[in-house]
Design an enzyme around this catalytic site. Structure first.
Site, PDB file in Angstrom:
ATOM      1  N   TYR A 141     131.491 -96.332  19.414  1.00 58.25           N
ATOM      2  CA  TYR A 141     131.456 -97.496  20.304  1.00 58.25           C
ATOM      3  C   TYR A 141     131.800 -98.783  19.558  1.00 58.25           C
ATOM      4  O   TYR A 141     132.251 -99.750  20.163  1.00 58.25           O
ATOM      5  CB  TYR A 141     130.051 -97.686  20.886  1.00 58.25           C
ATOM      6  CG  TYR A 141     129.765 -96.884  22.124  1.00 58.25           C
ATOM      7  CD1 TYR A 141     129.742 -95.497  22.094  1.00 58.25           C
ATOM      8  CD2 TYR A 141     129.470 -97.523  23.326  1.00 58.25           C
ATOM      9  CE1 TYR A 141     129.446 -94.771  23.226  1.00 58.25           C
ATOM     10  CE2 TYR A 141     129.170 -96.801  24.469  1.00 58.25           C
ATOM     11  CZ  TYR A 141     129.161 -95.431  24.408  1.00 58.25           C
ATOM     12  OH  TYR A 141     128.863 -94.716  25.534  1.00 58.25           O
ATOM     13  N   LYS A 187     127.936 -82.532  15.925  1.00 58.74           N
ATOM     14  CA  LYS A 187     129.149 -81.699  15.993  1.00 58.74           C
ATOM     15  C   LYS A 187     129.557 -81.425  14.550  1.00 58.74           C
ATOM     16  O   LYS A 187     130.653 -81.770  14.090  1.00 58.74           O
ATOM     17  CB  LYS A 187     130.242 -82.441  16.794  1.00 58.74           C
ATOM     18  CG  LYS A 187     131.469 -81.616  17.129  1.00 58.74           C
ATOM     19  CD  LYS A 187     131.244 -80.537  18.176  1.00 58.74           C
ATOM     20  CE  LYS A 187     132.491 -79.696  18.344  1.00 58.74           C
ATOM     21  NZ  LYS A 187     132.287 -78.514  19.202  1.00 58.74           N
ATOM     22  N   ASP A 219     128.142 -79.244  22.250  1.00 58.40           N
ATOM     23  CA  ASP A 219     128.608 -78.434  23.382  1.00 58.40           C
ATOM     24  C   ASP A 219     127.535 -77.424  23.798  1.00 58.40           C
ATOM     25  O   ASP A 219     127.250 -77.234  24.984  1.00 58.40           O
ATOM     26  CB  ASP A 219     129.970 -77.773  23.085  1.00 58.40           C
ATOM     27  CG  ASP A 219     130.057 -77.156  21.683  1.00 58.40           C
ATOM     28  OD1 ASP A 219     129.080 -77.264  20.907  1.00 58.40           O
ATOM     29  OD2 ASP A 219     131.112 -76.568  21.369  1.00 58.40           O
ATOM     30  N   ASP A 243     124.906 -90.781  25.231  1.00 57.20           N
ATOM     31  CA  ASP A 243     125.334 -91.340  26.514  1.00 57.20           C
ATOM     32  C   ASP A 243     125.621 -90.208  27.501  1.00 57.20           C
ATOM     33  O   ASP A 243     125.118 -90.196  28.626  1.00 57.20           O
ATOM     34  CB  ASP A 243     126.593 -92.200  26.295  1.00 57.20           C
ATOM     35  CG  ASP A 243     127.106 -92.783  27.593  1.00 57.20           C
ATOM     36  OD1 ASP A 243     126.289 -93.285  28.380  1.00 57.20           O
ATOM     37  OD2 ASP A 243     128.336 -92.715  27.841  1.00 57.20           O
ATOM     38  N   ASP A 247     123.083 -88.738  30.955  1.00 58.65           N
ATOM     39  CA  ASP A 247     123.483 -88.655  32.369  1.00 58.65           C
ATOM     40  C   ASP A 247     123.333 -87.218  32.863  1.00 58.65           C
ATOM     41  O   ASP A 247     122.887 -86.979  33.988  1.00 58.65           O
ATOM     42  CB  ASP A 247     124.946 -89.093  32.562  1.00 58.65           C
ATOM     43  CG  ASP A 247     125.076 -90.549  32.981  1.00 58.65           C
ATOM     44  OD1 ASP A 247     124.285 -91.383  32.500  1.00 58.65           O
ATOM     45  OD2 ASP A 247     125.977 -90.863  33.790  1.00 58.65           O
TER      46      ASP A 247
END
Ligand code: NAD
Ligand code: IPM
Ligand code: MN
Length: 366
Positions: A141, A187, A219, A243, A247
């Site tokens: 970000y 990851k 994942d 993030d 959600d």
């Protein structure tokens, strides 16, 4: 207790729901003899319209002097085509970065009266109760360069060791006072940043022998969130993964409109906001779910002011409304009563001042 709270309504449904939180805080203040004062400032699209910047200096000044900050949401189609420095989201990222709000807590807990509302089977979501801790001021970000190049585009993922250490510590500390299980999501099979992340989690785990650690690739974590959500206690992860996963996790509770968050600095200063956005598709219709915003105010009382009883009172009132069948359009409760933002807020206010019916099922959110 006297506290000065900065309100940043933002755009879209932000304005509609922040008024709900303010009313609930005012009711709590009068019940418990506190004095909360409020001061409103611009951020996001409305700040671009009025001040030609998504984050005016006077907003930052006011926030840095505040006891706590409550934010609605920013963004909307009106500003989507703007150049990146004039995007509403830059205001939100800017305030997080400038105030060093690096620890983002996103508690996700299924509520018994909303089990039907989850898109997952009841036996899968039942008992899900997790805290997602998202690193909020680093990673892709904020890395530079982030720009178009003659042949394409570049974004940069950058973390210092210290940035990873302080958020991982938060994860261990939170796990220690919950069910003592920390899942670190990365990851590490691809990214250098994740390899360092995993090493640091391993190093830190030596200081927390009472906390068990699971490493999951992002994942696989996304898959496990919907197949076995009760596996998770505390999740700690970097900015972008957090993030996306939060959600995804929010719908376990029935709706994105239910999920609150706290963004904290090391000294305890906090900005509290719902996980959801400005919902332009329903803005102005009076149907937004105010509960994530109201529960964010409860997190503020608990984390910034240490007002645990008052925070629990709000959570209990929200639970009672749902048990009584009140719900907004984003949630379906069979046999319930569908109401708008205003009526839902009134139902919460009513329950704040009446005797508890759900104390026994209401635990603290964090
Ligand atoms: P969104 O979270 O705004 O909406 C996603 C869906 O959830 C929509 O269908 C919306 O109607 C619904 N929804 C969200 N909150 C709700 C609520 N309280 N009650 C009922 N329904 C609700 O995400 P989006 O549509 O992808 O983004 C819209 C804008 O919001 C974009 O500009 C985005 O950048 C911004 N955004 C801001 C924040 C923030 O300010 N923290 C967070 C996410 C997105
Ligand atoms: C959130 C939002 C923000 C983020 C956007 C609006 C910049 O999605 O708070 O989850 O990505 O952090
Ligand atoms: Mn998000």
């Amino acid at each position: 207790m006297e506290k000065h709270i900065i309100l940043l309504p933002g755009d879209g449904i932000g304005r509609e729901i922040i008024d709900s939180a303010k009313q609930v805080l005012t009711a709590i203040a009068s019940e418990y003899n506190h004095r909360f004062t409020f001061e409103e400032h611009a951020i996001g699209g409305n700040a671009i319209d009025d001040y030609n910047t998504p984050l005016p200096d006077k907003t930052v000044d006011a926030c840095s002097k505040a006891d706590a900050i409550l934010m609605g949401a920013v963004g909307g189609p009106k500003w989507d085509a703007n150049p990146s420095h004039l995007r509403p989201e830059k205001g939100l990222l800017g305030i997080r970065k400038q105030l060093e709000l690096f620890a983002n807590l996103r508690p996700v807990k299924t509520i018994s009266s909303l089990l039907y509302a989850s898109p997952l089977k009841e036996e899968i979501v039942n008992q899900a109760d997790m805290l997602i801790i998202r690193e909020l001021t680093g990673g892709i970000y904020f890395g530079t360069p982030s720009e178009r190049t003659p042949n394409g585009v570049v974004d940069t993922l950058r973390y210092t060791r210290e940035e990873i250490e302080r958020i991982v510590e938060r994860g261990f500390e939170a796990a220690r006072i919950r069910r003592k299980h920390l899942t670190s999501v990365d990851k590490a099979n691809v990214l250098e940043s994740s390899k360092l992340w995993r090493e640091i989690v391993e190093e830190k785990s030596k200081q927390y022998p009472d906390v068990s650690v699971t490493h999951l690739l992002v994942d696989a974590a996304a898959m496990k969130l919907v197949t076995q959500p009760s596996f998770f206690d505390v999740i700690v992860t970097e900015n972008l993964f957090g993030d996306i996963l939060s959600d995804e996790a929010s719908v376990l509770t029935g709706s994105l409109g239910m999920l609150p968050s706290a963004s904290l600095r090391s000294d305890g200063l906090g900005l509290y906001e719902p996980v959801h956005g400005s919902a332009p598709d329903i803005a102005g219709k009076g149907i937004a779910n105010p509960l994530a915003m109201i529960l964010s105010a409860a997190l503020m009382l608990e984390h910034s002011f240490g007002l645990v009883d008052e925070a629990k009172e709000i959570e209990r009132a929200v639970n009672d409304c749902l048990l009584q069948g009140f719900h907004t359009a984003d949630i379906h409760i069979p046999g319930g009563v569908q109401v708008g933002t205003k009526q839902m807020t009134e139902a919460v206010l009513e329950n704040v001042t009446t005797k508890s019916i759900s104390d026994s099922i209401c635990k603290s959110y964090v």
